[in-house]
Design a protein around this motif. Structure first.
Motif, PDB file in Angstrom:
ATOM      1  N   UNK A 181      18.910 148.599 136.489  1.00 36.29           N
ATOM      2  CA  UNK A 181      19.654 147.428 136.010  1.00 36.29           C
ATOM      3  C   UNK A 181      20.146 146.595 137.198  1.00 36.29           C
ATOM      4  N   UNK A 182      19.651 145.380 137.308  1.00 34.52           N
ATOM      5  CA  UNK A 182      20.081 144.472 138.363  1.00 34.52           C
ATOM      6  C   UNK A 182      20.438 143.137 137.718  1.00 34.52           C
ATOM      7  N   UNK A 183      20.905 142.192 138.515  1.00 37.87           N
ATOM      8  CA  UNK A 183      21.284 140.890 137.977  1.00 37.87           C
ATOM      9  C   UNK A 183      21.005 139.797 138.994  1.00 37.87           C
ATOM     10  N   UNK A 184      20.788 138.616 138.472  1.00 37.73           N
ATOM     11  CA  UNK A 184      20.683 137.377 139.256  1.00 37.73           C
ATOM     12  C   UNK A 184      22.042 136.695 139.122  1.00 37.73           C
ATOM     13  N   UNK A 185      22.705 136.473 140.257  1.00 38.09           N
ATOM     14  CA  UNK A 185      24.020 135.837 140.242  1.00 38.09           C
ATOM     15  C   UNK A 185      23.912 134.459 140.882  1.00 38.09           C
ATOM     16  N   UNK A 186      24.114 133.426 140.075  1.00 41.99           N
ATOM     17  CA  UNK A 186      24.072 132.047 140.559  1.00 41.99           C
ATOM     18  C   UNK A 186      25.402 131.697 141.224  1.00 41.99           C
ATOM     19  N   UNK A 187      25.397 130.637 142.016  1.00 43.27           N
ATOM     20  CA  UNK A 187      26.600 130.204 142.739  1.00 43.27           C
ATOM     21  C   UNK A 187      27.737 129.856 141.788  1.00 43.27           C
ATOM     22  N   UNK A 188      27.418 129.403 140.569  1.00 46.02           N
ATOM     23  CA  UNK A 188      28.464 129.036 139.615  1.00 46.02           C
ATOM     24  C   UNK A 188      29.034 130.236 138.865  1.00 46.02           C
ATOM     25  N   UNK A 189      28.584 131.449 139.226  1.00 50.94           N
ATOM     26  CA  UNK A 189      29.101 132.657 138.594  1.00 50.94           C
ATOM     27  C   UNK A 189      28.271 133.164 137.431  1.00 50.94           C
ATOM     28  N   UNK A 190      27.291 132.402 137.011  1.00 56.03           N
ATOM     29  CA  UNK A 190      26.428 132.841 135.920  1.00 56.03           C
ATOM     30  C   UNK A 190      25.643 134.073 136.346  1.00 56.03           C
ATOM     31  N   UNK A 191      25.675 135.097 135.510  1.00 52.11           N
ATOM     32  CA  UNK A 191      24.955 136.334 135.798  1.00 52.11           C
ATOM     33  C   UNK A 191      23.901 136.554 134.728  1.00 52.11           C
ATOM     34  N   UNK A 192      22.665 136.744 135.156  1.00 56.80           N
ATOM     35  CA  UNK A 192      21.557 136.984 134.242  1.00 56.80           C
ATOM     36  C   UNK A 192      21.032 138.393 134.474  1.00 56.80           C
ATOM     37  N   UNK A 193      21.051 139.242 133.446  1.00 54.69           N
ATOM     38  CA  UNK A 193      20.529 140.605 133.616  1.00 54.69           C
ATOM     39  C   UNK A 193      19.029 140.584 133.875  1.00 54.69           C
ATOM     40  N   UNK A 194      18.609 141.467 134.754  1.00 57.75           N
ATOM     41  CA  UNK A 194      17.201 141.689 135.054  1.00 57.75           C
ATOM     42  C   UNK A 194      16.959 143.189 135.115  1.00 57.75           C
ATOM     43  N   UNK A 195      15.702 143.575 135.043  1.00 58.75           N
ATOM     44  CA  UNK A 195      15.305 144.963 135.236  1.00 58.75           C
ATOM     45  C   UNK A 195      14.404 144.999 136.467  1.00 58.75           C
TER      46      UNK A 195
END
Length: 167
Positions: free
Chosen positions: A63-77
């Protein structure tokens, strides 16, 4: 005959020995290990290949995530490592493990898949591309062309800038 089993059925020491044989004992310094640091592999997406009672390959997903500069977190595998015992490499075990994991991901993944891997191989056989990953960053050195992603269950990878890390 090769049997594909949940990785949780395999003794952890045997998995570590296989990973050492496939990637070397210095593998812990790689960027991929930093991304998934402190997390356990996802049991529903991590498998072992066993032939004649012997472990010949593994695949793990994290379980990993993409964290954008605006704080948005998108789950990734995060897919990998995909490891095959050196003496049986090129026998189709890695491809079988990937195909099995991709089938399981269609019901068990909670985000798009990503990996650090060979784009020619993983693109040709499994649909991974670097199309969405151009603005992604990782916590260590990496070759941008090897940072790959793939949609699963209709969940596409984020395309904007962001840092990939554990979740």
């Amino acid at each position: 005959m090769v049997e594909l089993l949940p990785l949780s059925n395999i003794e952890p020491a045997a998995v570590e020995a296989l990973l050492d044989a496939a990637f070397g004992t210095d593998r812990f310094g790689r960027t991929a290990y930093r991304i998934r640091e402190g997390r356990d592999a996802l049991p529903a997406l991590s498998f072992a290949a066993v032939e004649d009672g012997a472990l010949v390959g593994t695949i793990q997903c994290w379980p990993v995530a993409h964290r954008a500069a605006d704080g948005t977190e998108t789950p990734l595998v995060m897919v990998g490592p995909v490891a095959v015992r050196p003496d049986v490499q090129r026998g189709g075990h890695g491809r079988a493990l990937m195909a099995h994991m991709l089938a399981a991901a269609e019901s068990a993944a909670d985000g798009a898949l990503m990996m650090i891997g060979d784009p020619e191989y993983y693109g040709r056989f499994f649909g991974f591309t670097a199309d969405a990953t151009g603005a992604w960053d990782l916590p260590g050195p990496f070759e941008r062309r090897r940072l790959l992603a793939r949609a699963v269950r209709g969940l596409g990878p984020p395309t904007g800038a962001g840092m990939i890390g554990p979740r």
